[in-house]
Design an enzyme around this catalytic site. Structure first.
Site, PDB file in Angstrom:
ATOM      1  CE1 TYR A 111       0.639   0.465   4.465  1.00  0.00           C
ATOM      2  CE2 TYR A 111      -1.037  -1.245   4.672  1.00  0.00           C
ATOM      3  CZ  TYR A 111      -0.029  -0.459   5.237  1.00  0.00           C
ATOM      4  OH  TYR A 111       0.293  -0.588   6.565  1.00  0.00           O
ATOM      5  CE  LYS A 161       5.190  -0.238   6.801  1.00  0.00           C
ATOM      6  NZ  LYS A 161       6.221  -0.979   7.498  1.00  0.00           N
TER       7      LYS A 161
HETATM    8  C1  HXC Z   1      -7.089   5.725  16.557  1.00  0.00           C
HETATM    9  C2  HXC Z   1      -5.127   5.559  17.782  1.00  0.00           C
HETATM   10  C3  HXC Z   1      -5.226   4.138  17.782  1.00  0.00           C
HETATM   11  C4  HXC Z   1      -6.366   3.541  17.133  1.00  0.00           C
HETATM   12  C5  HXC Z   1      -3.407   4.723  18.839  1.00  0.00           C
HETATM   13  N1  HXC Z   1      -3.993   5.852  18.421  1.00  0.00           N
HETATM   14  N2  HXC Z   1      -4.137   3.646  18.455  1.00  0.00           N
HETATM   15  N3  HXC Z   1      -6.028   6.341  17.160  1.00  0.00           N
HETATM   16  N4  HXC Z   1      -7.269   4.378  16.532  1.00  0.00           N
HETATM   17  N5  HXC Z   1      -6.549   2.231  17.106  1.00  0.00           N
HETATM   18  C6  HXC Z   1      -3.525   7.192  18.690  1.00  0.00           C
HETATM   19  C7  HXC Z   1      -3.562   7.504  20.171  1.00  0.00           C
HETATM   20  O1  HXC Z   1      -4.876   7.862  20.594  1.00  0.00           O
HETATM   21  C8  HXC Z   1      -2.602   8.688  20.278  1.00  0.00           C
HETATM   22  O2  HXC Z   1      -3.192   9.885  19.825  1.00  0.00           O
HETATM   23  C9  HXC Z   1      -1.553   8.326  19.229  1.00  0.00           C
HETATM   24  O3  HXC Z   1      -2.149   7.367  18.350  1.00  0.00           O
HETATM   25  C10 HXC Z   1      -0.305   7.727  19.849  1.00  0.00           C
HETATM   26  O4  HXC Z   1      -0.693   6.593  20.623  1.00  0.00           O
HETATM   27  P1  HXC Z   1       0.226   6.063  21.809  1.00  0.00           P
HETATM   28  O5  HXC Z   1      -0.330   4.759  22.243  1.00  0.00           O
HETATM   29  O6  HXC Z   1       0.423   7.119  22.840  1.00  0.00           O
HETATM   30  O7  HXC Z   1       1.623   5.917  21.060  1.00  0.00           O
HETATM   31  P2  HXC Z   1       2.764   4.882  21.241  1.00  0.00           P
HETATM   32  O8  HXC Z   1       2.762   4.291  22.618  1.00  0.00           O
HETATM   33  O9  HXC Z   1       3.989   5.545  20.769  1.00  0.00           O
HETATM   34  O10 HXC Z   1       2.338   3.693  20.241  1.00  0.00           O
HETATM   35  C11 HXC Z   1       2.516   3.819  18.859  1.00  0.00           C
HETATM   36  C12 HXC Z   1       1.431   3.044  18.123  1.00  0.00           C
HETATM   37  C13 HXC Z   1       1.334   1.614  18.686  1.00  0.00           C
HETATM   38  C14 HXC Z   1       1.765   3.036  16.643  1.00  0.00           C
HETATM   39  C15 HXC Z   1       0.095   3.749  18.362  1.00  0.00           C
HETATM   40  O11 HXC Z   1       0.296   0.902  18.036  1.00  0.00           O
HETATM   41  C16 HXC Z   1       2.617   0.845  18.544  1.00  0.00           C
HETATM   42  O12 HXC Z   1       3.615   1.158  19.161  1.00  0.00           O
HETATM   43  N6  HXC Z   1       2.636  -0.210  17.761  1.00  0.00           N
HETATM   44  C17 HXC Z   1       3.852  -1.008  17.550  1.00  0.00           C
HETATM   45  C18 HXC Z   1       3.518  -2.354  17.108  1.00  0.00           C
HETATM   46  C19 HXC Z   1       2.684  -2.386  15.870  1.00  0.00           C
HETATM   47  O13 HXC Z   1       1.763  -1.604  15.690  1.00  0.00           O
HETATM   48  N7  HXC Z   1       2.974  -3.312  15.015  1.00  0.00           N
HETATM   49  C20 HXC Z   1       2.160  -3.528  13.863  1.00  0.00           C
HETATM   50  C21 HXC Z   1       2.961  -3.356  12.696  1.00  0.00           C
HETATM   51  S1  HXC Z   1       2.256  -4.306  11.407  1.00  0.00           S
HETATM   52  P3  HXC Z   1      -3.853  10.964  20.844  1.00  0.00           P
HETATM   53  O14 HXC Z   1      -4.319  12.076  19.940  1.00  0.00           O
HETATM   54  O15 HXC Z   1      -5.000  10.277  21.537  1.00  0.00           O
HETATM   55  O16 HXC Z   1      -2.758  11.388  21.787  1.00  0.00           O
HETATM   56  C22 HXC Z   1       2.400  -3.454  10.012  1.00  0.00           C
HETATM   57  C23 HXC Z   1       2.018  -4.256   8.797  1.00  0.00           C
HETATM   58  C24 HXC Z   1       1.634  -3.400   7.658  1.00  0.00           C
HETATM   59  O17 HXC Z   1       2.790  -2.338  10.002  1.00  0.00           O
HETATM   60  C25 HXC Z   1       1.448  -4.160   6.347  1.00  0.00           C
HETATM   61  C26 HXC Z   1       0.252  -5.035   6.246  1.00  0.00           C
HETATM   62  C27 HXC Z   1       0.073  -5.685   4.883  1.00  0.00           C
END
Ligand code: HXC
Length: 273
Positions: A159, A174
């Site tokens: 994507y 990305k």
């Molecule tokens: C809306 C959201 C949300 C959701 C988080 N936020 N989750 N908004 N819907 N589901 C918002 C929060 O409200 C906050 O905004 C902001 O994002 C930051 O969130 P935090 O939790 O404080 O940030 P942090 O702790 O730094 O976490 C970062 C993250 C988290 C990206 C949100 O999910 C993470 O660390 N993930 C790492 C692991 C991961 O996601 N792996 C998957 C990768 S797979 P506000 O405004 O409320 O402060 C992948 C595959 C892609 O990428 C390809 C597929 C084909």
């Protein structure tokens, strides 16, 4: 050549990994862990970086238990350029040199772009795009200092070029990583540094499952878009990654290898996905 014979090329050092050192970000789980294990199995020294020390330690323990290459865990938030510089310094201090990098650390969640908060946008772009740039820059500087060349691989997604509803932050980040890769591939070619991307399709990992197909319905929906009818195993992505990192791809730079079970092509042919 059967599978066993083909795979033995790794352990025989035929892919040129023996004694080489690679940093793998997001190496504590999923695709990152699979790449770290595959590199170690091929004879490399691996430095796993990520935000959760316990997960990194598990990867190191798995590598040590397998009796293959050596490994080091360095807790790092790739969003912090100073922490990234310290990661490279720690890798060089422990193993004496660097040979490459895997930009695998990612953050993702599904949210409509119109409702995404600035902080939500920033969180994903900071990890995926800014983090990949900080790591690439720091590793490239080390390779330049060594005068050895090396290889950088970034994990993106298809994507990056076709977009996908609910992933505006990740898709934009990305796409930025792909543009960074193509730009630096030309800039850094004279230094012997190659940069490529890999675009995995849906891969069976805890992180992606929780972020992207958390319900049975969402899971079936994703599966229906994959012509080969299944998710990828992380090891399948690791195999293709090792090719791109190795000297077997020595004339390949600035490109992206799609490993998605035909998902992207299926979208063109069947309009699904
Ligand atoms: C809306 C959201 C949300 C959701 C988080 N936020 N989750 N908004 N819907 N589901 C918002 C929060 O409200 C906050 O905004 C902001 O994002 C930051 O969130 P935090 O939790 O404080 O940030 P942090 O702790 O730094 O976490 C970062 C993250 C988290 C990206 C949100 O999910 C993470 O660390 N993930 C790492 C692991 C991961 O996601 N792996 C998957 C990768 S797979 P506000 O405004 O409320 O402060 C992948 C595959 C892609 O990428 C390809 C597929 C084909």
């Amino acid at each position: 050549m059967n599978d066993l014979t083909a795979n033995s090329a790794y352990s025989a050092g035929g892919w040129g990994f023996t004694g080489r050192t690679y940093i793998v970000t997001g190496g504590g789980s999923g695709i990152g862990r699979a790449i770290a294990l595959a590199l170690a199995g091929a004879g490399a020294q691996v430095v796993v970086a990520g935000r959760t020390p316990e997960k990194l330690d598990e990867t190191v323990a798995l590598i040590e238990k397998s009796g293959s290459g050596q490994a080091l865990a360095v807790p790092t938030d790739v969003r912090d350029p100073a922490a990234v510089d310290a990661l490279v310094a720690a890798a060089v201090e422990r193993f004496g040199r660097l040979d490459g990098l895997v930009n695998n650390a990612a953050g993702n969640f599904v949210a409509p772009g119109i409702d995404l908060s600035p902080n939500g946008w920033r969180a994903v772009v900071d990890i995926v795009l800014n983090g990949s740039y900080y790591c690439t820059r720091a590793v490239a500087r080390q390779l330049r200092e060594q005068g050895t060349g090396g290889s950088v691989l970034s994990v993106i997604a298809t994507y990056a070029w076709h977009g996908h509803p609910g992933t505006v932050h990740s898709a934009a980040a990305k796409a930025g990583v792909l543009a960074m890769t193509r730009t630096l591939a030309v800039e850094l070619a004279p230094l012997g540094i190659r940069l490529n991307c890999i675009a995995p399709g849906p891969t069976e990992t805890e992180g992606a499952g929780a972020a992207l197909w958390a319900t049975d319905e969402a899971r079936s929906g994703v599966l229906a878009t994959v012509p080969t009818g299944r998710f990828a195993a992380p090891e399948e992505i690791a195999d293709a990654s090792l090719f791109l990192l190795s000297e077997r791809s020595s004339y390949l730079t600035g490109d992206c290898l799609t490993v998605d079970g035909g998902q992207w092509l299926g979208k063109q042919v069947y309009g699904r996905g």
